[in-house]
Write a protein that holds these residues in place. Sequence first.
Motif, short mmCIF file in Angstrom:
data_model
loop_
_atom_site.label_atom_id
_atom_site.label_comp_id
_atom_site.label_asym_id
_atom_site.label_seq_id
_atom_site.Cartn_x
_atom_site.Cartn_y
_atom_site.Cartn_z
N GLU A 1 0.80 -1.22 0.00
CA GLU A 1 0.00 0.00 0.00
C GLU A 1 0.84 1.27 0.00
OE1 GLU A 1 -2.52 1.31 3.42
OE2 GLU A 1 -4.09 0.59 2.07
N GLY A 2 1.99 1.24 0.65
CA GLY A 2 2.78 2.46 0.77
C GLY A 2 3.82 2.66 -0.30
N SER A 3 4.22 1.58 -0.97
CA SER A 3 5.31 1.70 -1.92
C SER A 3 4.92 1.28 -3.34
CB SER A 3 6.49 0.87 -1.45
OG SER A 3 7.58 1.03 -2.29
N ALA B 1 3.39 23.04 -0.02
CA ALA B 1 1.99 22.61 -0.05
C ALA B 1 1.90 21.09 -0.24
CB ALA B 1 1.26 23.34 -1.17
N ALA B 2 2.73 20.54 -1.11
CA ALA B 2 2.74 19.08 -1.31
C ALA B 2 3.24 18.38 -0.06
CB ALA B 2 3.61 18.73 -2.52
N PHE B 3 4.22 18.98 0.61
CA PHE B 3 4.73 18.39 1.84
C PHE B 3 3.65 18.38 2.93
CE2 PHE B 3 6.74 18.72 6.02
CZ PHE B 3 7.42 17.51 6.03
N VAL B 4 2.87 19.43 3.01
CA VAL B 4 1.78 19.49 3.99
C VAL B 4 0.78 18.37 3.73
CG1 VAL B 4 -0.21 20.88 4.72
CG2 VAL B 4 2.03 21.93 4.51
N GLU B 5 0.45 18.15 2.46
CA GLU B 5 -0.47 17.05 2.12
C GLU B 5 0.14 15.69 2.46
OE1 GLU B 5 -3.56 17.14 1.17
OE2 GLU B 5 -3.71 19.29 0.89
N GLU B 6 1.42 15.53 2.17
CA GLU B 6 2.11 14.28 2.49
C GLU B 6 2.15 14.04 3.99
OE1 GLU B 6 6.48 12.18 1.83
OE2 GLU B 6 6.04 14.09 0.85
N HIS B 7 2.44 15.09 4.74
CA HIS B 7 2.49 14.97 6.20
C HIS B 7 1.11 14.67 6.78
CE1 HIS B 7 3.97 15.53 10.23
NE2 HIS B 7 2.98 16.38 10.47
N GLU C 1 -2.36 7.06 6.18
CA GLU C 1 -2.80 6.70 4.84
C GLU C 1 -1.57 6.57 3.94
OE1 GLU C 1 -5.57 9.80 3.92
OE2 GLU C 1 -7.15 8.89 5.14
N SER C 2 -1.03 5.38 3.91
CA SER C 2 0.23 5.14 3.20
C SER C 2 0.11 5.42 1.71
CB SER C 2 0.68 3.71 3.43
OG SER C 2 0.87 3.47 4.79
N TYR C 3 -1.02 5.06 1.12
CA TYR C 3 -1.21 5.26 -0.32
C TYR C 3 -1.15 6.75 -0.65
CZ TYR C 3 -3.56 5.33 -4.84
OH TYR C 3 -3.88 5.54 -6.15
N TRP D 1 1.51 11.79 -2.64
CA TRP D 1 1.97 13.16 -2.45
C TRP D 1 3.49 13.25 -2.48
CZ3 TRP D 1 -0.91 16.91 -3.70
CH2 TRP D 1 -2.30 16.80 -3.57
N HIS D 2 4.16 12.18 -2.12
CA HIS D 2 5.62 12.16 -2.24
C HIS D 2 6.02 12.25 -3.71
CE1 HIS D 2 9.77 11.31 -1.21
NE2 HIS D 2 9.78 10.43 -2.20
N ARG D 3 5.31 11.50 -4.56
CA ARG D 3 5.59 11.57 -6.00
C ARG D 3 5.29 12.97 -6.54
NH1 ARG D 3 2.94 7.28 -9.65
NH2 ARG D 3 4.09 8.53 -11.16
N VAL D 4 4.20 13.59 -6.07
CA VAL D 4 3.86 14.94 -6.52
C VAL D 4 4.96 15.91 -6.11
CG1 VAL D 4 2.23 16.84 -6.20
CG2 VAL D 4 1.37 14.52 -6.52
N ARG D 5 5.41 15.81 -4.87
CA ARG D 5 6.47 16.71 -4.38
C ARG D 5 7.76 16.52 -5.17
NH1 ARG D 5 9.92 16.42 0.28
NH2 ARG D 5 8.98 14.43 0.81
N LYS D 6 8.07 15.28 -5.49
CA LYS D 6 9.29 14.99 -6.27
C LYS D 6 9.19 15.62 -7.67
CE LYS D 6 11.93 11.01 -7.85
NZ LYS D 6 11.98 9.55 -7.87
N LEU D 7 8.01 15.52 -8.29
CA LEU D 7 7.82 16.10 -9.63
C LEU D 7 7.88 17.63 -9.57
CD1 LEU D 7 7.25 15.59 -12.61
CD2 LEU D 7 4.82 15.66 -12.07
#
Length: 96
Positions: A31-33, A62-68, A75-77, A82-88
């Motif tokens: 679920e998380g990866s 903003a993406a980090f706030v969503e990820e956090h 919610e691992s998914y 959001w980690h992928r969004v932040r990376k992009l």
Amino acid sequence: MSEILPLIFKWGLVALAASPIVIGIGWEIVEGSILPRLIPHKEIEGLADDLIRRYPSDPQEAAFVEEHAAWFRSESYDQGKWHRVRKLIRQKMAGR
């Protein structure tokens, strides 16, 4: 033969006791990866572009706030998404 049956029974009990732990760890990995990596790139790019448009000063924050927030809700998914969004966003901001 009589010596091996108690050994099989003992290891069977160990496997039975450990199975919920192994299943939980396995599900967390899936679920998380794995599942966040299956999100289409267009969806991730759309979220990144939306954050860049709404928060031009610091879209990474903003993406980090969503990820956090996803991490806080366990919610691992969503955290992986959001980690992928932040990376992009980071890649897009570096390319400017």
